[in-house]
Design a protein around this motif. Structure first.
Motif, short mmCIF file in Angstrom:
data_model
loop_
_atom_site.label_atom_id
_atom_site.label_comp_id
_atom_site.label_asym_id
_atom_site.label_seq_id
_atom_site.Cartn_x
_atom_site.Cartn_y
_atom_site.Cartn_z
N THR A 186 -3.02 2.45 -8.01
CA THR A 186 -2.09 3.12 -8.81
C THR A 186 -0.83 2.37 -8.99
N GLU A 200 3.23 4.17 -1.46
CA GLU A 200 3.36 4.48 -2.81
C GLU A 200 2.18 4.08 -3.79
N SER A 201 0.98 3.96 -3.13
CA SER A 201 -0.19 3.38 -4.02
C SER A 201 -1.38 4.09 -3.37
N PHE A 202 -2.30 4.25 -4.00
CA PHE A 202 -3.77 4.92 -3.78
C PHE A 202 -4.76 4.14 -4.56
N MET A 262 2.67 10.54 -2.22
CA MET A 262 3.47 9.57 -2.83
C MET A 262 4.13 10.06 -4.09
N CYS A 314 0.92 -1.15 0.03
CA CYS A 314 -0.15 -0.02 0.05
C CYS A 314 0.92 1.20 0.05
#
Lengths: 342, 342, 342, 342
Positions: free
Chosen positions: D288, A199-201, D244, A197
């Motif tokens: 993402t 560096e991710s959305f 991020m 999770c």
């Protein structure tokens, strides 16, 4: 002085609750409950509390808890929580329930969303919803409080003043919410494994999140003080996961009604919260960091391209959980509402 | 064209390996192994690979793998890996072993650090260590390669040129390393649960990390080409967890020897890597981001307050694992060493 | 009640100071200084303080400040700070100086590291260093305190007990420190631009960081209570930047002396801090998150491969800056040392 | 082989472009432009490119560029970019413009949103919009391409198939978008200073972001192939900043029309992109991270509580900027469209 027991102290809401209670001049933590038989020291579970409490977790009966504590906070999974709450209440212990068990209004809706029968259905619909900004009078002196969900707190505090002021329609409300990862709890899972999770959305629980009926119910209730029989509010709620520890931001879209302008929208928010110690209407879209590690909520509103657009921010673990719980505890026990929360 | 099988494709090194092989003009992935009986599509396990491979994971016997593949990459836990490697080798399949099983030199040291008997001890000490910058000649055409550990790669590439140039003592080396969280693998654990390790920095495995004897052995071997009988190198290695996905930075302290100056230290690094495609001596302390998502290593050296101080950075999943594996694969199979790695 | 002025309130140490003072029952913030002529409201500079203070920044003369305040905190750049401090002291205002200006012992060393002449050199070497755990007696009732640097706090609290107990040598100490980004201040720069330092880890200031002579001086002073004329301590200090907001972890390597064992090292730490409210010797290597948002320091020690290895953690903005400042303020003014810091 | 010049190589889109071109077998980078007179080596500006290019930035005239290059990529601020583009085109250099200058359809709208006159207005409305999935035929062989904005790419790829299939209304579309911080560029600012935006989430540009008219125009154009004179689409677009580096996720709400069901919505997406190499309709809401560091877009759609809900993800620097630019470059020059992008 209130003697306090905590069920489920090993999670994040337990940790934040203990940090707040460590500063509370009228609360004394006397029991930390666990269902395991090892009795780890609190500082092994939460090294953050080293030096703050010299307590071990204990596997105590409800009778033992009732001897030691005047008030209990339950940070347990749903269903498990209601069972403990009922037992505590029958022994005269007041309870702030941080689970979802008493937030919905009836057993049918509960069963539909939580997938099992409610263990204490008689109290559904009668338990005050612990959002003091809307339901303070019911909370004062109560024995049991349904502590609000984190997403609902952010949505309800933003929407209610506009519904009450007649500036938005009750139909077609969209709540697009974004939460830090601590909202998912402390149990390791792939979804919340750091390299997944970070560096991710992502969106999750699209159309199925249990906070949706909670928002529906409380908005319907809070906005309709005449209890006129018009249709209940149904919002479209989409939660998302943000790579950060804590904070919720809700971006809310609603259809304007009456005299909705940027100025009247802000005015309604300002008026609603003029005397509230923890909610502020702010002039620019707020960031979650503005309220992180506080019991505060910032709300902002405007009108863009034919929609009322609201933005609200809270700390999901504090105003969205443990801070609200202490605020409710203060009201239940007759302490100043802001004790330990400034 | 080499037909490739991958054991343990569902982890992070498996994912990076597949990303690299997707670009490799001479590699064709023909089998992805699992020990479970469901056969999920690769894009369910790694949505990142949607559209790149139309493959399912399969539970195949070693005989079946041997029919389909010329080379296998094993991304399995230690011990499990050596068992599979031995089976594959006996059927003529070349292997790049990404586990730690063939990195140490003897069965006793292995047992001491890994806590169990080595399943294929006869190959210990004879398997090339897959750091082409130091052992290229042994790797070319080999059947089995011990793919290096991530921390050891960062330490060994920095230290070896200085040991060889006689600019540092063999005693008293301190390797203070910092790694992104992907180095801990893909299995959810409390330590790597997002709200635990995000916004936090910690040391772990102090004095006990299994990469310590690996660094000892390879440094001893690489720095002592005459095989004179002087004492083996023993470094003090301390790993730390950095709240980021990927990257290792090692800060290394060593006692100067001979003509060690900032200039001579840099000169030794530059000379060692002048013709290497993936290692550069750089003029300023590097950041892990300079090499993230690449197969590169940047090294920097100087002398401060009586110590030689080195800083090296790699991407732990690429030069520290899957990129090195492809580099070794290229050398084993006679492809250009940099294929798919630029 | 002490009336308090703050110079440099718009940075991160200013923000943390104000958060702490908002909870302090005996402090009243009466002036926030700026050199600009606009007078922004504090909540425009720090939306986090919305509702906490109804104050504007003001461009006041030192005379005006002296009328309004009993104590000033200076969060200014070096040199600028000493000029203001001298002016304030001459008007009877007590000062906690959060800059580096009074931390070194003599004008020559200051000039060497800071590159300019000291504006108030007469007070160098006579101003108490504000680490109450080591210099409490000098701080009580003082008029001016040199508030410690963040890195030095983490290093000195770990090393001093071992130097005093004779368990480590004074030569060859290596301090490998890692800090969150808030330590670099609030002025935007490329190095601290989000996409540059996020997901990256780097060393900086190798051999040149100004906290190095500060650590040297204070360790020499604290460890040598007999003031015997032996050689001053010189540590090798390497700072690194961690992609997180706050927290410092120092990993420290020293040469053992006398009876240094894991047990004796831990015992020396435990004994030194047994009665300290904010420093704990802990049994396992700590994480910065254990002390984030607190005024606490956790220290751990052991012996590995012939070195004493210490790990200490603090919140760089609190125990490493503003929390220590409030602790010093409490001691200077005769309040309970822990006021507003629990 | 195409000889390539890059204007504005020192930013993040420049960096990503260079990483992609380093792998491109038919592109040779021959000039990197700067307006400064120092001529730094590329590896000083982007240490990530150490070893990839041995080039310096140069301050060249357009005539000099025209001698060296067949194609230019312009990563310049708006207005500055159009001036350079016009000059390059007049000298026969093809251009991919990564600025916003040629994305809108007319000079009036441009002036309204960008606040100044367009320097090359004659080309507005005639320059192909560089989204090959929608406008491939116009791009092939073109001399100038308006490379799409990052947010518009994510919104337009999700919405167009549903508009074309008649499954959503043209009125009332809400695009709630979330972007990593690299989207804000490489110039340090307080908003993107690490300790400000890390661990925080915020809305920005509410009602004022310049990508709103771009989405309006391209959706209107792409969805209305008959060019019937019905009303142009106007979306409500709200961008947010995610802590991020990279990635955009857009959550999109639209009013269903005709036979809109979860199944028909997914079917329309699947059919639209069945043969596209870089866009996939996926069965679950994407993250993402699934497309980070790739030129891919994942789109998902369903119907919830009376709204069509779409989620799309891209890497803002690749499919949202430099990857799309290379895709356009490939089409302009007659190379395989996927070259260097797999």
């Amino acid at each position: 002085m209130a003697r306090v027991a905590i069920y489920g102290a090993s999670g994040y809401t337990g940790l934040e609750l203990l940090k707040l209670l460590a500063r509370h001049p009228h609360a004394q933590v006397t029991a930390l409950l666990t269902r395991q038989d090892e009795a780890p020291h609190l500082s092994e579970i939460h090294p953050q509390l080293t030096g703050s409490f010299d307590l071990r977790l204990e596997n105590l009966s409800v009778d033992q808890v009732a001897e030691r504590a005047d008030v209990a906070f339950t940070c347990l999974p749903h269903a498990a929580s209601a069972e403990v709450c009922a037992d505590l209440l029958s022994r005269g212990v007041k309870v702030v329930d941080l689970s979802a068990d008493y937030r919905l209004g009836d057993a049918g809706t509960y069963q539909q969303w939580y997938g099992h029968e409610h263990p204490d259905a008689a109290r559904l619909g009668k338990t005050p919803y612990g959002l003091p900004e809307l339901f303070r009078e019911q909370i004062i002196g109560a024995d049991l409080i349904a502590n609000p969900g984190c997403y609902p707190t952010s949505a309800i505090l933003a929407l209610t003043p506009l519904l009450r002021a007649g500036l938005i329609e009750r139909e077609g409300i969209v709540v697009d919410s974004k939460s830090g990862v601590s909202g998912a709890g402390r149990t390791p899972k792939l979804l919340t494994h750091y390299p997944e999770c970070n560096e991710s959305f992502s969106a999750y629980g699209v159309g199925t999140h249990r906070h949706m009926p909670e928002i529906d119910r409380v908005l319907s209730m809070a906005s309709d003080q005449s209890k006129a029989s018009h249709k209940a509010i149904e919002v479209l709620f989409t939660p998302h996961l943000v790579p950060m520890d804590r904070g919720i931001l809700s971006t809310i879209y609603a259809t304007p009604k009456g005299d909705a302008t940027p100025a009247s929208v802000m005015a309604a928010l300002k008026e609603a919260y003029a005397n509230e110690p923890f909610v502020s209407a702010v002039e620019a879209p707020p960031a979650t960091k503005h309220v992180a590690h506080t019991n505060r909520c910032h709300v902002y509103g405007t009108v863009v391209r034919g929609k009322v657009l609201l933005v609200s921010v809270i700390d999901n673990l504090i105003k969205g959980a443990s801070g609200a719980a202490v605020q409710n505890f203060n009201l239940m026990c007759g302490f100043d509402e802001t004790t330990a929360l400034r």
